[in-house]
Design an enzyme around this catalytic site. Structure first.
Site, mmCIF file in Angstrom:
data_model
loop_
_atom_site.group_PDB
_atom_site.id
_atom_site.type_symbol
_atom_site.label_atom_id
_atom_site.label_comp_id
_atom_site.label_asym_id
_atom_site.label_seq_id
_atom_site.Cartn_x
_atom_site.Cartn_y
_atom_site.Cartn_z
ATOM 1 N N LYS A 79 -7.835 1.561 -3.115
ATOM 2 C CA LYS A 79 -7.493 1.068 -1.767
ATOM 3 C C LYS A 79 -7.647 2.188 -0.724
ATOM 4 O O LYS A 79 -8.269 1.995 0.322
ATOM 5 C CB LYS A 79 -6.049 0.544 -1.795
ATOM 6 C CG LYS A 79 -5.379 0.380 -0.463
ATOM 7 C CD LYS A 79 -5.662 -0.946 0.175
ATOM 8 C CE LYS A 79 -5.076 -0.991 1.576
ATOM 9 N NZ LYS A 79 -5.370 -2.188 2.290
ATOM 10 N N LYS B 107 -1.713 4.779 8.718
ATOM 11 C CA LYS B 107 -0.878 4.900 7.505
ATOM 12 C C LYS B 107 -1.770 5.144 6.276
ATOM 13 O O LYS B 107 -1.522 6.044 5.484
ATOM 14 C CB LYS B 107 -0.065 3.607 7.309
ATOM 15 C CG LYS B 107 0.673 3.563 5.991
ATOM 16 C CD LYS B 107 1.214 2.186 5.629
ATOM 17 C CE LYS B 107 1.635 2.172 4.161
ATOM 18 N NZ LYS B 107 2.137 0.901 3.689
ATOM 19 N N THR C 190 0.867 -1.178 0.000
ATOM 20 C CA THR C 190 0.000 0.000 0.000
ATOM 21 C C THR C 190 0.902 1.225 0.000
ATOM 22 O O THR C 190 1.641 1.444 0.972
ATOM 23 C CB THR C 190 -0.887 0.025 1.264
ATOM 24 O OG1 THR C 190 -1.648 -1.180 1.307
ATOM 25 C CG2 THR C 190 -1.829 1.215 1.235
HETATM 26 P P1 NAD Z 1 5.847 -6.097 7.495
HETATM 27 O O1 NAD Z 1 6.607 -4.987 8.120
HETATM 28 O O2 NAD Z 1 5.451 -7.265 8.319
HETATM 29 O O3 NAD Z 1 6.657 -6.664 6.210
HETATM 30 C C1 NAD Z 1 7.442 -5.864 5.365
HETATM 31 C C2 NAD Z 1 8.701 -6.655 5.040
HETATM 32 O O4 NAD Z 1 9.478 -5.904 4.116
HETATM 33 C C3 NAD Z 1 9.591 -6.902 6.277
HETATM 34 O O5 NAD Z 1 9.843 -8.292 6.398
HETATM 35 C C4 NAD Z 1 10.856 -6.108 5.982
HETATM 36 O O6 NAD Z 1 12.029 -6.712 6.486
HETATM 37 C C5 NAD Z 1 10.840 -6.095 4.464
HETATM 38 N N1 NAD Z 1 11.643 -5.019 3.870
HETATM 39 C C6 NAD Z 1 11.700 -3.707 4.228
HETATM 40 N N2 NAD Z 1 12.540 -3.039 3.420
HETATM 41 C C7 NAD Z 1 13.012 -3.946 2.520
HETATM 42 C C8 NAD Z 1 13.907 -3.867 1.428
HETATM 43 N N3 NAD Z 1 14.499 -2.723 1.070
HETATM 44 N N4 NAD Z 1 14.167 -5.001 0.727
HETATM 45 C C9 NAD Z 1 13.584 -6.173 1.073
HETATM 46 N N5 NAD Z 1 12.736 -6.315 2.110
HETATM 47 C C10 NAD Z 1 12.449 -5.210 2.816
HETATM 48 O O7 NAD Z 1 4.555 -5.396 6.834
HETATM 49 P P2 NAD Z 1 3.218 -6.119 6.330
HETATM 50 O O8 NAD Z 1 2.193 -6.064 7.415
HETATM 51 O O9 NAD Z 1 3.558 -7.414 5.683
HETATM 52 O O10 NAD Z 1 2.725 -5.047 5.241
HETATM 53 C C11 NAD Z 1 3.316 -5.005 3.945
HETATM 54 C C12 NAD Z 1 2.464 -4.081 3.085
HETATM 55 O O11 NAD Z 1 1.119 -4.576 3.032
HETATM 56 C C13 NAD Z 1 2.369 -2.646 3.610
HETATM 57 O O12 NAD Z 1 2.447 -1.758 2.525
HETATM 58 C C14 NAD Z 1 1.010 -2.610 4.299
HETATM 59 O O13 NAD Z 1 0.454 -1.317 4.323
HETATM 60 C C15 NAD Z 1 0.211 -3.548 3.411
HETATM 61 N N6 NAD Z 1 -0.945 -4.186 4.065
HETATM 62 C C16 NAD Z 1 -0.817 -4.766 5.294
HETATM 63 C C17 NAD Z 1 -1.936 -5.367 5.880
HETATM 64 C C18 NAD Z 1 -1.823 -6.039 7.232
HETATM 65 O O14 NAD Z 1 -2.883 -6.381 7.797
HETATM 66 N N7 NAD Z 1 -0.629 -6.251 7.768
HETATM 67 C C19 NAD Z 1 -3.165 -5.386 5.211
HETATM 68 C C20 NAD Z 1 -3.267 -4.805 3.940
HETATM 69 C C21 NAD Z 1 -2.137 -4.212 3.371
#
Ligand code: NAD
Length: 291
Positions: free
Chosen positions: A168, A243, A93
């Site tokens: 979204k 966010k 997102t």
């Molecule tokens: P998270 O923090 O658990 O996962 C993100 C991952 O990206 C981490 O493992 C981190 O180490 C990795 N990362 C960061 N920088 C990096 C880089 N430069 N190279 C490689 N890996 C890197 O977050 P999440 O909850 O999995 O959310 C991910 C996305 O999904 C976000 O944009 C969030 O807004 C969206 N989202 C999350 C949810 C939810 O319920 N968690 C729901 C809908 C959408």
């Protein structure tokens, strides 16, 4: 297909595992070694850089924290390093402008790219029941659709590049505002001496009915099981709702849209988050409205 998956956190971990289950070869890269260990357990091949992970793949999927990171990963390590002609899918997102900008650069470098943010949380990511809203050309959508289908229950083409992100944040601005309206209504109903189950039975069949009430009731013991029944743990964290609301406010400013309810919801979630409640489900904001 051979697919590189970048960002295997709470959401990406389960999504990559579902691509493996669907028979794809998945090359995983994450900055976190814990995430890579879990990816390996789920059948992914693991790599120590984005560039190595994208070498020779048919597609690249990313699930990263924010637009700055998405732009940096694609501009520095995917474009020019993944084979030309690979299809690129960003499921994070992020803000609409960054999504459009990265796609323009990807197309100029010879790739098809879509923005495909998701609705549904960690459980939906693990179970392969996410909903994807997709921005991009018809041909890019056609190529990405089978990959997204392996991770979700619905894949909807929202329009041109950036339209997935726009859909979204519009949806989540409505959700944030409707959750607060539902919470303040139940808090007031209680103060007026109404039995909350009785009020639910009435309002869920009357014109106040909405998803935040009937699918995700913020009152423990009322309506279907929801994070309220688990002390507001699990579900969709307040910090993530905040966010998305901030992204919505940024988008509203960029097109001069008047969004008074979205703006107030953003302020209320900012205050709740600043009180150290960012880890609680977003329906927990009822606590601050009751106090
Ligand atoms: P998270 O923090 O658990 O996962 C993100 C991952 O990206 C981490 O493992 C981190 O180490 C990795 N990362 C960061 N920088 C990096 C880089 N430069 N190279 C490689 N890996 C890197 O977050 P999440 O909850 O999995 O959310 C991910 C996305 O999904 C976000 O944009 C969030 O807004 C969206 N989202 C999350 C949810 C939810 O319920 N968690 C729901 C809908 C959408």
């Amino acid at each position: 297909m051979k697919i590189a998956f970048i960002g295997l956190g709470n959401m990406g971990g389960g999504m990559a595992a579902n691509l493996v289950k669907a028979g794809h070869k998945v090359n995983a890269f994450d900055l976190s070694s814990d995430a890579l260990t879990r990816a390996k357990e789920n059948g992914c091949a693991t790599f120590t850089s984005v560039r190595e992970a994208v070498d020779g793949v048919d597609a690249v999927v990313s699930m990263l924290p924010n637009g700055k990171i998405v732009a940096s990963v694609f501009e520095n390590d995917v474009l020019g390093h993944a084979p030309k002609g690979a299809v690129l899918l960003d499921c994070s997102t992020i803000d609409v402008d960054t999504a459009r900008h990265v796609t323009t650069d990807a197309v100029a470098a010879g790739y098809d790219m879509i923005d495909a943010p998701v609705s549904g949380g960690i459980a939906a990511a693990n179970n392969g029941t996410l909903t994807f809203m997709v921005g991009g050309t018809d041909s890019a959508f056609g190529r990405a659709e089978p990959i997204l289908s392996a991770m979700g229950k619905a894949v909807i083409h929202a329009g041109a590049s950036g339209a997935g992100q726009a859909a979204k944040i519009c949806n989540n601005m409505l959700l944030g505002a409707s959750m607060i309206a539902t919470c303040e209504t139940f808090a007031m109903a209680e103060k007026l001496g109404l039995d909350l189950q009785t009020f639910y039975d009435i309002s869920s069949k009357a014109s106040g009915q909405n998803w935040s009430m009937t699918s995700y009731c913020p009152v423990p013991g009322v309506g279907p099981t929801s994070p309220a029944d688990n002390d507001y743990h699990g579900g969709f964290a307040t910090a993530l709702m905040l966010k998305d609301l901030k992204l919505a406010m940024e988008a509203a400013r960029s097109v001069n849209a008047d969004v008074p309810m979205g703006a107030r919801a953003t302020e209320l979630y900012e205050t709740f988050d600043a009180a150290g409640k960012g880890g609680l489900d977003f329906s927990a904001i009822i606590q601050s409205l009751k106090d």
